[in-house]
Write a protein that holds these residues in place. Structure first.
Motif, PDB file in Angstrom:
ATOM      1  N   ALA A 108       0.839  -1.204   0.000  1.00 20.87           N
ATOM      2  CA  ALA A 108       0.000   0.000   0.000  1.00 20.87           C
ATOM      3  C   ALA A 108       0.875   1.256   0.000  1.00 20.87           C
ATOM      4  CB  ALA A 108      -0.937   0.000   1.203  1.00 20.87           C
ATOM      5  N   GLU A 109       1.952   1.244   0.798  1.00 18.27           N
ATOM      6  CA  GLU A 109       2.859   2.387   0.834  1.00 18.27           C
ATOM      7  C   GLU A 109       3.526   2.568  -0.528  1.00 18.27           C
ATOM      8  OE1 GLU A 109       5.971   3.893   4.062  1.00 18.27           O
ATOM      9  OE2 GLU A 109       6.809   2.260   2.834  1.00 18.27           O
ATOM     10  N   GLU A 110       3.926   1.479  -1.139  1.00 17.48           N
ATOM     11  CA  GLU A 110       4.563   1.552  -2.448  1.00 17.48           C
ATOM     12  C   GLU A 110       3.596   2.091  -3.501  1.00 17.48           C
ATOM     13  OE1 GLU A 110       6.942  -1.214  -5.719  1.00 17.48           O
ATOM     14  OE2 GLU A 110       6.139  -2.153  -3.903  1.00 17.48           O
ATOM     15  N   ALA A 111       2.360   1.613  -3.495  1.00 17.73           N
ATOM     16  CA  ALA A 111       1.367   2.075  -4.469  1.00 17.73           C
ATOM     17  C   ALA A 111       1.083   3.569  -4.290  1.00 17.73           C
ATOM     18  CB  ALA A 111       0.075   1.270  -4.328  1.00 17.73           C
ATOM     19  N   ARG A 112       0.934   4.008  -3.057  1.00 16.13           N
ATOM     20  CA  ARG A 112       0.694   5.431  -2.792  1.00 16.13           C
ATOM     21  C   ARG A 112       1.888   6.267  -3.234  1.00 16.13           C
ATOM     22  NH1 ARG A 112       0.616   8.538   2.896  1.00 16.13           N
ATOM     23  NH2 ARG A 112       0.125  10.581   2.059  1.00 16.13           N
ATOM     24  N   PHE A 113       3.094   5.809  -2.920  1.00 16.65           N
ATOM     25  CA  PHE A 113       4.308   6.536  -3.298  1.00 16.65           C
ATOM     26  C   PHE A 113       4.422   6.655  -4.813  1.00 16.65           C
ATOM     27  CE2 PHE A 113       8.722   6.470  -4.677  1.00 16.65           C
ATOM     28  CZ  PHE A 113       9.210   7.611  -4.063  1.00 16.65           C
ATOM     29  N   ARG A 114       4.195   5.564  -5.522  1.00 20.11           N
ATOM     30  CA  ARG A 114       4.315   5.580  -6.982  1.00 20.11           C
ATOM     31  C   ARG A 114       3.264   6.497  -7.612  1.00 20.11           C
ATOM     32  NH1 ARG A 114       8.428   2.648  -8.012  1.00 20.11           N
ATOM     33  NH2 ARG A 114       8.859   0.667  -6.992  1.00 20.11           N
ATOM     34  N   ALA A 115       2.049   6.461  -7.101  1.00 21.88           N
ATOM     35  CA  ALA A 115       0.996   7.331  -7.632  1.00 21.88           C
ATOM     36  C   ALA A 115       1.328   8.803  -7.380  1.00 21.88           C
ATOM     37  CB  ALA A 115      -0.346   6.972  -6.999  1.00 21.88           C
ATOM     38  N   LEU A 116       1.797   9.100  -6.185  1.00 21.42           N
ATOM     39  CA  LEU A 116       2.121  10.484  -5.836  1.00 21.42           C
ATOM     40  C   LEU A 116       3.327  10.987  -6.632  1.00 21.42           C
ATOM     41  CD1 LEU A 116       1.342  12.840  -4.039  1.00 21.42           C
ATOM     42  CD2 LEU A 116       2.784  11.888  -2.247  1.00 21.42           C
ATOM     43  N   SER A 117       4.356  10.177  -6.754  1.00 21.39           N
ATOM     44  CA  SER A 117       5.544  10.625  -7.482  1.00 21.39           C
ATOM     45  C   SER A 117       5.277  10.742  -8.985  1.00 21.39           C
ATOM     46  CB  SER A 117       6.737   9.709  -7.208  1.00 21.39           C
ATOM     47  OG  SER A 117       6.490   8.397  -7.652  1.00 21.39           O
ATOM     48  N   ALA A 118       4.263  10.065  -9.490  1.00 26.64           N
ATOM     49  CA  ALA A 118       3.894  10.214 -10.903  1.00 26.64           C
ATOM     50  C   ALA A 118       3.142  11.521 -11.138  1.00 26.64           C
ATOM     51  CB  ALA A 118       3.043   9.033 -11.351  1.00 26.64           C
ATOM     52  N   GLU A 119       2.532  12.091 -10.102  1.00 31.11           N
ATOM     53  CA  GLU A 119       1.791  13.348 -10.217  1.00 31.11           C
ATOM     54  C   GLU A 119       2.680  14.572 -10.038  1.00 31.11           C
ATOM     55  OE1 GLU A 119      -1.523  13.457  -7.533  1.00 31.11           O
ATOM     56  OE2 GLU A 119      -2.136  11.433  -8.072  1.00 31.11           O
ATOM     57  N   ALA A 140      12.922  10.873  -1.836  1.00 27.29           N
ATOM     58  CA  ALA A 140      13.198  10.556  -0.429  1.00 27.29           C
ATOM     59  C   ALA A 140      12.399  11.465   0.495  1.00 27.29           C
ATOM     60  CB  ALA A 140      14.694  10.679  -0.144  1.00 27.29           C
ATOM     61  N   GLN A 141      12.277  12.735   0.135  1.00 27.78           N
ATOM     62  CA  GLN A 141      11.498  13.693   0.931  1.00 27.78           C
ATOM     63  C   GLN A 141      10.018  13.311   0.940  1.00 27.78           C
ATOM     64  OE1 GLN A 141      12.821  16.574   2.582  1.00 27.78           O
ATOM     65  NE2 GLN A 141      10.831  16.456   3.562  1.00 27.78           N
ATOM     66  N   VAL A 142       9.501  12.920  -0.219  1.00 27.30           N
ATOM     67  CA  VAL A 142       8.097  12.507  -0.313  1.00 27.30           C
ATOM     68  C   VAL A 142       7.852  11.289   0.568  1.00 27.30           C
ATOM     69  CG1 VAL A 142       6.377  11.483  -1.880  1.00 27.30           C
ATOM     70  CG2 VAL A 142       7.659  13.512  -2.578  1.00 27.30           C
ATOM     71  N   LEU A 143       8.743  10.312   0.510  1.00 26.67           N
ATOM     72  CA  LEU A 143       8.587   9.115   1.330  1.00 26.67           C
ATOM     73  C   LEU A 143       8.657   9.461   2.814  1.00 26.67           C
ATOM     74  CD1 LEU A 143       8.165   6.072   1.358  1.00 26.67           C
ATOM     75  CD2 LEU A 143      10.650   5.800   1.312  1.00 26.67           C
ATOM     76  N   GLU A 144       9.556  10.346   3.171  1.00 25.44           N
ATOM     77  CA  GLU A 144       9.673  10.766   4.571  1.00 25.44           C
ATOM     78  C   GLU A 144       8.390  11.452   5.039  1.00 25.44           C
ATOM     79  OE1 GLU A 144      12.149  14.116   7.053  1.00 25.44           O
ATOM     80  OE2 GLU A 144      13.240  13.019   5.490  1.00 25.44           O
ATOM     81  N   LEU A 145       7.843  12.328   4.221  1.00 25.45           N
ATOM     82  CA  LEU A 145       6.595  13.009   4.580  1.00 25.45           C
ATOM     83  C   LEU A 145       5.430  12.023   4.668  1.00 25.45           C
ATOM     84  CD1 LEU A 145       6.999  16.204   2.358  1.00 25.45           C
ATOM     85  CD2 LEU A 145       7.099  16.104   4.869  1.00 25.45           C
ATOM     86  N   MET A 146       5.417  11.036   3.791  1.00 22.92           N
ATOM     87  CA  MET A 146       4.386  10.002   3.868  1.00 22.92           C
ATOM     88  C   MET A 146       4.468   9.262   5.187  1.00 22.92           C
ATOM     89  SD  MET A 146       4.437   8.304   0.033  1.00 22.92           S
ATOM     90  CE  MET A 146       3.777   6.764   0.660  1.00 22.92           C
ATOM     91  N   ARG A 147       5.679   8.926   5.576  1.00 22.69           N
ATOM     92  CA  ARG A 147       5.875   8.165   6.825  1.00 22.69           C
ATOM     93  C   ARG A 147       5.615   9.005   8.069  1.00 22.69           C
ATOM     94  NH1 ARG A 147      10.980   4.395   4.867  1.00 22.69           N
ATOM     95  NH2 ARG A 147       9.653   2.988   3.630  1.00 22.69           N
ATOM     96  N   GLU A 148       5.651  10.328   7.906  1.00 22.23           N
ATOM     97  CA  GLU A 148       5.282  11.218   9.007  1.00 22.23           C
ATOM     98  C   GLU A 148       3.765  11.331   9.154  1.00 22.23           C
ATOM     99  OE1 GLU A 148       7.139  15.009   8.362  1.00 22.23           O
ATOM    100  OE2 GLU A 148       9.164  14.201   8.661  1.00 22.23           O
ATOM    101  N   GLY A 149       3.036  10.726   8.239  1.00 24.75           N
ATOM    102  CA  GLY A 149       1.577  10.738   8.312  1.00 24.75           C
ATOM    103  C   GLY A 149       0.913  11.859   7.529  1.00 24.75           C
ATOM    104  N   LYS A 150       1.673  12.537   6.660  1.00 23.39           N
ATOM    105  CA  LYS A 150       1.105  13.623   5.866  1.00 23.39           C
ATOM    106  C   LYS A 150       0.213  13.048   4.763  1.00 23.39           C
ATOM    107  CE  LYS A 150       3.791  16.820   7.744  1.00 23.39           C
ATOM    108  NZ  LYS A 150       3.316  17.716   8.737  1.00 23.39           N
ATOM    109  N   SER A 151      -0.853  13.771   4.452  1.00 21.48           N
ATOM    110  CA  SER A 151      -1.732  13.366   3.350  1.00 21.48           C
ATOM    111  C   SER A 151      -1.083  13.755   2.025  1.00 21.48           C
ATOM    112  CB  SER A 151      -3.091  14.041   3.487  1.00 21.48           C
ATOM    113  OG  SER A 151      -2.968  15.431   3.236  1.00 21.48           O
ATOM    114  N   ASP A 152      -1.620  13.220   0.933  1.00 18.97           N
ATOM    115  CA  ASP A 152      -1.107  13.575  -0.396  1.00 18.97           C
ATOM    116  C   ASP A 152      -1.218  15.078  -0.620  1.00 18.97           C
ATOM    117  OD1 ASP A 152      -0.720  10.884  -0.679  1.00 18.97           O
ATOM    118  OD2 ASP A 152      -2.127  10.626  -2.344  1.00 18.97           O
ATOM    119  N   ARG A 153      -2.336  15.673  -0.198  1.00 16.99           N
ATOM    120  CA  ARG A 153      -2.549  17.119  -0.355  1.00 16.99           C
ATOM    121  C   ARG A 153      -1.491  17.901   0.430  1.00 16.99           C
ATOM    122  NH1 ARG A 153      -4.148  19.306  -4.174  1.00 16.99           N
ATOM    123  NH2 ARG A 153      -2.200  20.325  -3.911  1.00 16.99           N
TER     124      ARG A 153
END
Length: 132
Positions: free
Chosen positions: A19-30, A54-67
């Motif tokens: 799930a983390e990988e899918a979210r990361f890939r979708a977000l980094s494609a946008e 790396a920054q996007v992944l770190e923010l994801m792991r901090e619990g930040k939303s895509d927005r």
């Protein structure tokens, strides 16, 4: 020799789960690479793209939303970092500029065709009246 930060930027990312990988890939494609300009963050091999991933992944792991992640990157790099920036007065040219160019080209072609049609001879010369 590459510095440690540059080498880390090109190492494969280890995800906690699918799930983390899918979210990361979708977000980094946008998101757009701020250096390459025509590539997404996911597709770019630029060092800054690796840092941003790396920054996007770190923010994801901090619990930040895509927005929240997008807002963070926009605050740092401007709306250019988004592949689909919001429609507002500052981005009207980006959204509607290509349509205006096509419309202007169509109008120019129509004007040229009309002018040539009005300037063309009324009848074509027949084969009998041709002068050699």
């Amino acid at each position: 020799m590459l510095c440690a930060a540059a080498a880390a930027a090109f190492e494969p990312i280890e995800f906690r789960d699918a799930a983390e990988e899918a979210r990361f890939r979708a977000l980094s494609a946008e998101l757009r690479c701020v250096m390459c300009q025509n590539q997404s963050l996911a597709d770019s091999n630029a060092q800054i793209a690796g840092d941003l991933r790396a920054q996007v992944l770190e923010l994801m792991r901090e619990g930040k939303s895509d927005r929240e992640i997008k807002d963070y990157l926009v605050a740092r790099y401007g709306e250019f970092v988004l592949y689909n920036p919001p429609v507002k007065p500052s981005t009207w040219l980006l959204w509607f500029g290509p349509a205006l160019i096509v419309l202007g080209g169509g109008i120019a072609v129509a004007v040229v065709v009309r002018r040539r049609a009005t300037n063309a001879p009324a009848t074509a010369p027949s084969e009998d009246n041709q002068e050699w």
